[in-house]
Design a protein around this motif. Structure first.
Motif, PDB file in Angstrom:
ATOM      1  N   GLN A 146       1.573   7.154 -10.688  1.00 39.68           N
ATOM      2  CA  GLN A 146       2.370   7.810  -9.652  1.00 39.68           C
ATOM      3  C   GLN A 146       1.500   8.778  -8.849  1.00 39.68           C
ATOM      4  OE1 GLN A 146       5.741  10.039 -11.131  1.00 39.68           O
ATOM      5  NE2 GLN A 146       6.184  10.947  -9.138  1.00 39.68           N
ATOM      6  N   ASN A 154       4.384   9.270  -5.355  1.00 40.79           N
ATOM      7  CA  ASN A 154       5.573   8.476  -5.042  1.00 40.79           C
ATOM      8  C   ASN A 154       6.234   8.035  -6.345  1.00 40.79           C
ATOM      9  OD1 ASN A 154       7.479   6.587  -4.213  1.00 40.79           O
ATOM     10  ND2 ASN A 154       6.211   5.832  -2.539  1.00 40.79           N
ATOM     11  N   LYS A 170       8.373   5.868  -7.145  1.00 41.32           N
ATOM     12  CA  LYS A 170       8.603   4.445  -7.407  1.00 41.32           C
ATOM     13  C   LYS A 170       7.402   3.788  -8.097  1.00 41.32           C
ATOM     14  CE  LYS A 170       7.066   2.160  -3.137  1.00 41.32           C
ATOM     15  NZ  LYS A 170       7.505   1.315  -1.995  1.00 41.32           N
ATOM     16  N   TYR A 171       6.251   4.488  -8.103  1.00 43.06           N
ATOM     17  CA  TYR A 171       5.066   3.973  -8.784  1.00 43.06           C
ATOM     18  C   TYR A 171       4.921   4.555 -10.199  1.00 43.06           C
ATOM     19  CZ  TYR A 171       3.594   1.969  -4.360  1.00 43.06           C
ATOM     20  OH  TYR A 171       3.537   1.221  -3.210  1.00 43.06           O
TER      21      TYR A 171
END
Length: 797
Positions: A515, A521, A523-524
């Motif tokens: 992330q 981010n 979503k990572y």
């Protein structure tokens, strides 16, 4: 052996005691002082009860975990669920309060919201930098709102660890130094500076701080155990002395008995110190047990002394007969009682072995003290007056004996039908008994720390650690992407289980690193692909390794990884279901050739220990029955008499087990003790009755009915006296704050009450019904030793 229990032997003992009173008194004083000198070796337990043998595979696995990662139960959590916390002033005060714990030398590290770090990608240095999420302190309400929103949505790494976004609960994690977790320093810190700081903050902020974690729970729980020792001893002394006085109506006899059992308690503490055993929730019960068991000895001896005084008025002769006639009987009953406790020595559980050793030795010690002290004290005192002997003519007790005799004579069918109904009903109830492996079930439900345990179960899915150790069988094997993916699959399985919290491991840090690599981010937040792995790990290698949250989740060699989750307080069947589910996943995800994965942790250890004790319950009870059966076989030399004598003692055990099923009282370490203890005590009445019955048979020329009724009338009073003392004596445990101790007291009391009725009603009925096959010269051979001297019968005629 025959000589040991002969009348001549006891006459010799009586002469030695009465002719050497001063020497014996001096020896007792020296022995008591020697026992008190051992008190400083007594240790209060600073660890959880380990119910398993040292060589048990689960114990070996747990010790291997401790050798790799150190003590796992060093986490204390502080939490607040209050909307007023989310004001700038209170929130900053909470953060300062959390940070202040770092000043204590007992604290290893503190993880709080103001200490949370975010990973930031440093492209220039090609590494990850750690930067605080909160720069200094919160200055505005908008900053506070932004922080809570960020914790909810931007930092899945910290999700549900320090902040519950649904309820708004905030908590702080305090890790104590591992080297003091199992020492007295932990107790001193938690009861001293730690508690003072929490109370001070609550007063200044008006917030209710919820405190939990294994070190905190263990400390407060052990303090309650210690406080209950004094409460139990006081209650046992009060209850037994009141009952004793009610029976004898003599302050002198009451004070003598109390003096003797107090010396017995002092010796018990001395035995604990001598063996350097810890005071646990079980060994804490022994001092009041000694009072409860010792008083019946006093009743037998003093009652016999007063009977002899009233008969012929000769003090010397009375004291000699007390020793010669009652000494053997009380020795036999104390040996059988001690045998019930001694069976725990064979369980291979250190906790129960220590309990059985101290209890059985203490019972023999209280017998010796009663036999020596009571005759010697009375030898220096004036003869009992008529008012001291009035209790021997009580009519109400004779009415009770008349009732039992009437029932045995005219209600045998009713007795058998009632017994059969009780047996069938009890068997049905036994099938409803559940087993509890809960680590906290016996803890005081009204205690604040117990309510806090429930609080953390609701807010963060539990507080009791369940550990999973992954051995990759090669150095640096943990950081291989294949290993991380396997661990991630296991963690996904754990996250789906209702009773377990979100797991914590090195996998979470690797996900957070990805992330961070993608500029934060969320979503990572996932494991890197094979292509990404080299880039991300190259950044990680250049980064600071001082990540407090996860630095203890991989060992120094990189071979072992640790996955920690926290579990709620659940039934043992549910835990076993979870274990099966996890093991299936482990066997599917981790090839046995490459990985060795084990489940461990204190809660897991305790539940396995409970299962082990349940299996050993049958063993210890069977040993008690076999041991006492052999003992009775040696006394009566009749197999049929053994069978008949066991029936009225086993039936009460079945009734109690049935009641446990109907009332929802589970089998657990505390209630497991009930059966062996109660059997060892209740069989005493059987021995007294059968010994007198056999004696009456010989005197009445094998006239069965006359002998049964004579034995019933002769022994009924003493059986009633001692059973009442034992019933109310064990009932004192009901005042305990611990559920297990309450259950132990209530169940043993109930069992002994049923056993008294069975021995007074069912046993004589069986002897009468089976008189042709039992009561004859071939079956009832000459005993190996006499419990009651034959001359005693002739003198009483």
């Amino acid at each position: 052996m025959n000589k040991l229990f002969s009348v001549g032997f006891w006459e010799t003992i009586a002469r030695l005691i009465l002719r050497n009173r001063i020497i014996i008194i001096l020896l007792l004083i020296v022995a008591t002082l020697a026992m008190t000198s051992q008190w400083d070796k007594m240790r209060f337990t600073y660890t959880e009860a380990n119910l398993l043998p040292d060589e048990h595979p689960v114990n070996i696995e747990y010790n291997r975990f401790l050798e790799t990662f150190g003590e796992e139960g060093n986490l204390i959590v502080l939490g607040v669920r209050d909307s007023s916390l989310f004001t700038v002033e209170n929130f900053n005060a909470w953060n300062r309060f959390s940070s202040d714990f770092l000043e204590f030398e007992e604290v290893e590290t503190v993880i709080s919201i103001n200490k949370l770090q975010r990973l930031v990608k440093n492209e220039t240095s090609q590494r990850f930098d750690l930067k605080p999420i909160i720069a200094d302190s919160i200055r505005t309400k908008d900053e506070l709102n932004a922080l809570t929103e960020a914790l909810r949505s931007e930092y899945p790494f910290y999700q549900d660890f320090l902040y519950n976004s649904e309820s708004g609960t905030v908590r702080t994690a305090i890790y104590l130094r591992k080297d003091l977790v199992n020492t007295s320093k932990r107790k001193d810190f938690i009861l001293g500076a730690f508690s003072q700081k929490v109370v001070s903050f609550e007063k200044s902020s008006g917030l209710d701080v919820r405190v939990s974690g294994m070190p905190y729970i263990r400390t407060l729980n052990s303090q309650l155990i210690i406080s209950e020792i004094g409460k139990f001893i006081t209650a046992a002394l009060l209850v037994t002395s009141l009952i004793f006085f009610f029976f004898f109506r003599s302050f002198r006899a009451t004070f003598i008995s109390i003096f003797v059992v107090i010396i017995g308690v002092m010796w018990t503490f001395g035995i604990l110190g001598w063996f350097e055993y810890e005071i646990t929730v079980l060994t804490a019960l022994i001092p009041p047990l000694i009072i409860v068991i010792g008083i019946p000895n006093c009743i037998f001896l003093i009652n016999k002394y007063q009977h002899e005084v009233r008969k012929h008025g000769n003090m010397a002769k009375s004291l000699q007969r007390v020793i010669t006639k009652i000494g053997n009987a009380t020795l036999m009953t104390n040996v059988t009682t001690a045998s019930g406790f001694a069976t725990f020595i064979f369980t291979k559980s250190t906790l129960l072995q220590e309990f059985g050793t101290v209890a059985s030795l203490s019972i023999i010690a209280i017998f010796i003290l009663c036999l020596l002290i009571i005759p010697i004290i009375y030898s220096f005192m004036p003869m009992p007056k008529d008012k001291h002997l009035e209790h021997l003519n009580k009519r109400w007790i004779n009415s009770f004996v008349d009732w039992t005799e009437h029932v045995v004579k005219h209600r045998k069918i009713t007795i058998y039908v009632t017994s059969l109904i009780l047996l069938i009903t009890s068997i049905i109830g036994i099938y409803q008994i559940r087993v509890s492996g809960s680590l906290i079930e016996d803890m005081p439900k009204k205690a604040a720390f117990f309510e806090d345990i429930r609080f953390y179960e609701t807010e963060f899915d539990g507080i009791m650690p369940l550990e999973i150790m992954v051995d990759t069988k090669r150095k640096k094997g943990v950081m291989k992407l294949a290993t991380l993916k396997r661990m991630n699959k296991l963690e996904e399985e754990i996250a789906d289980i209702e009773f377990l919290s979100r797991p914590i491991s090195v996998v979470s840090l690797i996900k957070y690193s990805k992330q961070a690599y993608y500029n934060g981010n969320p979503k990572y937040y996932q494991l890197p692909t094979a292509q990404e792995n080299n880039f991300i790990l190259s950044y990680a290698r250049q980064s600071s390794s001082d990540v407090d949250l996860l630095r203890n989740f991989v060992d120094s060699t990189g071979q072992y990884a640790r996955i920690t989750t926290f579990m709620q307080d659940i039934e043992i069947e549910e835990m076993e279901g979870i274990e099966d589910q996890l093991r299936k996943t482990i066997s599917k995800v981790f090839p046995e050739n490459n990985y060795d994965v084990s489940l461990t942790g204190k809660a897991y250890l305790f539940q396995k220990g409970t299962r082990y004790l349940v299996r050993n319950l049958i063993l210890s009870l069977s040993l008690a029955i076999i041991l006492i059966s052999l003992f009775m076989a040696y006394m009566f030399r009749s197999f049929r008499m053994i069978v008949v004598s066991l029936v009225p003692n086993i039936l009460p055990l079945l009734v109690t087990a049935g009641l446990m099923g109907y009332l929802g009282v589970p089998i657990k370490p505390s209630t497991i003790l009930v059966f062996s203890i109660a059997f060892g005590i209740s069989v005493d009445d059987t021995i007294h009755f059968l010994a007198k019955y056999r004696q009456e048979l010989r005197a009445n020329h094998w006239k069965i009915r006359k002998s049964v009724y004579a034995a019933l009338r002769e022994t009924g009073v003493s059986m009633f006296y001692t059973s009442i003392v034992l019933f109310f004596g064990f009932s004192v445990f009901i005042i305990s704050d611990f559920g297990g101790t309450v259950a132990l007291g209530a169940l043993v009391s109930t069992t002994l009450l049923f056993a008294m009725l069975a021995n007074l009603i069912l046993l004589p009925s069986l002897l009468l019904s089976l008189e042709r096959s039992i009561a004859n010269k071939e079956v009832l051979k000459e005993p190996n030793f006499r419990i009651i001297p034959e001359e005693d019968l002739n003198n009483d005629k």
